[in-house]
Every structure is written in C-alpha cells, then in structure tokens.
Scaffold this motif. Structure first.
Motif, mmCIF file in Angstrom:
data_model
loop_
_atom_site.group_PDB
_atom_site.id
_atom_site.type_symbol
_atom_site.label_atom_id
_atom_site.label_comp_id
_atom_site.label_asym_id
_atom_site.label_seq_id
_atom_site.Cartn_x
_atom_site.Cartn_y
_atom_site.Cartn_z
ATOM 1 N N THR A 62 96.781 -5.159 7.150
ATOM 2 C CA THR A 62 97.340 -6.349 6.811
ATOM 3 C C THR A 62 99.131 -6.478 7.020
ATOM 4 O O THR A 62 99.526 -7.367 7.673
ATOM 5 N N ALA A 63 99.585 -5.395 6.378
ATOM 6 C CA ALA A 63 100.919 -5.261 6.134
ATOM 7 C C ALA A 63 101.499 -5.068 7.784
ATOM 8 O O ALA A 63 102.472 -5.529 8.178
ATOM 9 N N GLY A 64 100.577 -4.106 8.603
ATOM 10 C CA GLY A 64 101.025 -3.988 9.981
ATOM 11 C C GLY A 64 100.909 -5.272 10.910
ATOM 12 O O GLY A 64 101.558 -5.537 11.786
ATOM 13 N N LEU A 65 99.856 -6.268 10.715
ATOM 14 C CA LEU A 65 99.871 -7.431 11.215
ATOM 15 C C LEU A 65 101.147 -8.454 10.945
ATOM 16 O O LEU A 65 101.463 -8.983 12.063
ATOM 17 N N SER A 66 101.552 -8.276 9.563
ATOM 18 C CA SER A 66 102.653 -9.204 9.339
ATOM 19 C C SER A 66 104.006 -8.771 10.169
ATOM 20 O O SER A 66 104.835 -9.671 10.682
ATOM 21 N N ASP A 67 104.168 -7.278 10.320
ATOM 22 C CA ASP A 67 105.321 -6.859 10.717
ATOM 23 C C ASP A 67 105.208 -6.421 12.262
ATOM 24 O O ASP A 67 106.191 -6.145 12.942
ATOM 25 N N GLY A 68 104.031 -6.772 12.920
ATOM 26 C CA GLY A 68 103.965 -6.644 14.537
ATOM 27 C C GLY A 68 103.695 -5.335 15.002
ATOM 28 O O GLY A 68 103.628 -5.116 15.995
ATOM 29 N N THR A 69 103.556 -4.215 13.976
ATOM 30 C CA THR A 69 103.136 -2.914 14.398
ATOM 31 C C THR A 69 101.630 -2.814 14.758
ATOM 32 O O THR A 69 101.238 -1.963 15.293
ATOM 33 N N ILE A 70 100.824 -3.653 14.335
ATOM 34 C CA ILE A 70 99.442 -3.802 14.631
ATOM 35 C C ILE A 70 99.163 -5.429 15.114
ATOM 36 O O ILE A 70 99.737 -6.240 14.860
ATOM 37 N N ASP A 71 98.705 -5.080 16.289
ATOM 38 C CA ASP A 71 98.227 -6.502 17.262
ATOM 39 C C ASP A 71 96.812 -7.048 16.670
ATOM 40 O O ASP A 71 96.681 -8.244 16.618
ATOM 41 N N VAL A 72 95.915 -6.153 16.547
ATOM 42 C CA VAL A 72 94.573 -6.627 16.005
ATOM 43 C C VAL A 72 94.032 -5.485 14.896
ATOM 44 O O VAL A 72 94.090 -4.544 15.145
ATOM 45 N N ALA A 73 93.522 -6.047 13.901
ATOM 46 C CA ALA A 73 93.192 -5.303 12.821
ATOM 47 C C ALA A 73 91.654 -5.468 12.694
ATOM 48 O O ALA A 73 91.473 -6.667 12.440
ATOM 49 N N LEU A 74 90.863 -4.788 12.511
ATOM 50 C CA LEU A 74 89.256 -4.898 12.316
ATOM 51 C C LEU A 74 89.215 -4.124 10.519
ATOM 52 O O LEU A 74 89.299 -3.006 10.535
ATOM 53 N N LEU A 75 89.281 -5.229 9.777
ATOM 54 C CA LEU A 75 89.399 -4.809 8.444
ATOM 55 C C LEU A 75 88.769 -5.739 7.383
ATOM 56 O O LEU A 75 87.948 -6.606 7.978
ATOM 57 N N MET A 76 88.701 -5.470 6.253
ATOM 58 C CA MET A 76 88.150 -6.515 5.274
ATOM 59 C C MET A 76 89.053 -7.523 5.062
ATOM 60 O O MET A 76 90.094 -7.522 4.472
ATOM 61 N N GLY A 77 88.376 -8.665 5.666
ATOM 62 C CA GLY A 77 89.262 -9.695 5.489
ATOM 63 C C GLY A 77 88.449 -10.992 4.848
ATOM 64 O O GLY A 77 87.720 -10.553 4.031
ATOM 65 N N PRO A 78 88.826 -12.196 5.249
ATOM 66 C CA PRO A 78 89.790 -12.496 6.034
ATOM 67 C C PRO A 78 91.342 -12.331 5.610
ATOM 68 O O PRO A 78 91.687 -12.050 4.388
ATOM 69 N N VAL A 79 92.372 -12.328 6.760
ATOM 70 C CA VAL A 79 93.626 -12.114 6.412
ATOM 71 C C VAL A 79 94.243 -13.381 5.788
ATOM 72 O O VAL A 79 94.153 -14.583 6.710
ATOM 73 N N ASN A 80 94.670 -13.951 4.760
ATOM 74 C CA ASN A 80 95.232 -15.037 4.159
ATOM 75 C C ASN A 80 96.550 -15.391 4.650
ATOM 76 O O ASN A 80 97.454 -15.372 3.952
ATOM 77 N N ALA A 81 96.795 -15.591 5.714
ATOM 78 C CA ALA A 81 98.038 -15.913 6.566
ATOM 79 C C ALA A 81 97.899 -17.135 7.384
ATOM 80 O O ALA A 81 96.907 -17.358 8.194
ATOM 81 N N SER A 82 98.590 -18.060 7.352
ATOM 82 C CA SER A 82 98.625 -19.456 8.130
ATOM 83 C C SER A 82 98.747 -19.019 9.580
ATOM 84 O O SER A 82 98.112 -19.966 10.410
#
Length: 226
Positions: A62-82
């Motif tokens: 999730t942190a990687g999605l926020s800082d742009g180091t991860i483009d797509v994440a297959l994770l326990m979601g959802p990611v609560n970001a607008s």
C-alpha cells in the motif's frame, strides 16, 4: 492522452505492440496460488511488457502504491485512497492446517484445545494476525502463543515439522492437502476472510496498470472456478 494512446495502439496494432515496465507488487498468498498463471498469461498476451515483481506484506505494498514505487498491487484490499482503483480478485478464508501426524486424529477440535498449540500465521502487522488475536480474546483464551511470520513458505515448513497449527488459507497448500501431507481441522468458529484486490493509482505515465490489473482479475476468476 497517454492512456488513450495506449488504448489506440492496442486497438490498431494489437496487444504485442504495447511495451513498458510494470512494477507489480504481490502478497505472499497470491504468490502461492495463481501468480505464476498471471505471469504466463502476460508473457503470452503482452510479450513486450516487462514485469518486476515485488513480494511483500499488504501495508508495504500500500505504501508503495502511494509513493509510486509500485504500479499495481495484488494485496488484501481495498486500498482506501481517493485516487486508487480496486478491482476485486478473490476472497480466501483462514483455515486451521496441521501436519498429517498431528497428535489428534479428529477432524474437529474445540478452540481451547487447539489453543494449547502454537498458532503459526501471518506477521503481527497484518489483518489476519489481529483478527485471530481478537477471536481468541473473545473466547477468553488470552495466553495463546501466536507465532507471526512474514514468510508463507516458512509457515508451511514449520507446519510440516509439527511446530504448531497454521492459520492460513487452505488454497495455498491445496496440493499438500490432496496428497495427505497436511490436513484441515475445524473448530466450528467463523474464520476471518482475506479479500484481495488488484489496486493501482491511475497515472498518465503508466497506462499499463489497468491492463495488468484487469488480466489479474480474469486469472483470479478462472482460478476460483477450478
């Protein structure tokens, strides 16, 4: 316009014309179920897309999605970001897994009997760990030894060696259950469920994210139907 350009290239020149590098983050559970199928599909259908795979826990992805180091994440979601898109993938309930020579041959045990053994599960920072801790607390079993582990392979190895009872999705050890090396125990308690999403942040410079996430959704759906 960059995203539209990628759609136009695919429509006119075909999938093989799309190229670029995608930083793909994946939860360990996905690695042990259908990630390899996704990688094969991508290499066949989009041969010019290069993947760099990062296996990590959901908070780090999730942190990687926020800082742009991860483009797509297959994770326990959802990611609560607008600004995040979350495509539902699959939901795996936690199961109690023991070695074939576990001291009790019964298929059902009371939770307090199970709690006499070390419980081996995901690391302390994860949702499953906290949910299991709450389950035992509600049952007034406050002295359970819960061994948090960030490596799913290590959890499975420790279960084989009889160190304790694993609390993981049975999907990740389906082959071992089928051949009898491991077996499931029931307690009658409702178990936590791990919902997974393909999450990404739409960026003009990364039009491939939605393509990879959509293909992951398709692969997960086919895996569920097996």
């Amino acid at each position: 316009m960059i995203s539209l350009s990628a759609q136009m290239v695919e429509a006119v020149a075909g999938r093989t014309a799309l190229s670029g590098t995608v930083q793909l983050g994946a939860s360990d559970t996905i690695v042990h179920t259908w990630l390899s199928t996704l990688l094969k599909r991508l290499s066949v259908e989009y041969p010019e897309i290069t993947l760099e795979v990062n296996v990590d826990a959901t908070p780090n992805l999730t942190a990687g999605l926020s800082d742009g180091t991860i483009d797509v994440a297959l994770l326990m979601g959802p990611v609560n970001a607008s600004n995040a898109d979350n495509l539902p993938l699959c939901s795996y309930p936690i199961s109690w897994i023991v070695s074939s020579d576990f001291e009790c041959e019964a298929a059902t045990l009371a939770l307090n009997d199970l709690a006499r053994h070390p419980i081996i599960t995901f690391s302390r920072s994860t949702r499953p760990y906290m949910q299991l801790k709450e389950m035992f607390d509600r049952a007034h079993l406050h002295h359970v030894r819960i061994f948090g582990n960030s490596s799913l392979s290590s959890i499975v190895r420790m279960t084989f060696d009889g160190i304790g009872v694993a609390a993981i999705p049975h999907h990740v050890v389906a082959e071992h259950l089928a051949c009898g090396r491991l077996r499931r125990i029931e307690t009658g308690h409702e178990m936590p469920v791990m919902p997974f999403t393909a999450s990404f942040v739409r960026r003009m410079d990364m039009p491939l994210s939605s393509i990879v996430a959509g293909l992951a959704q398709d692969v997960a759906a086919h895996y569920e139907m097996r």
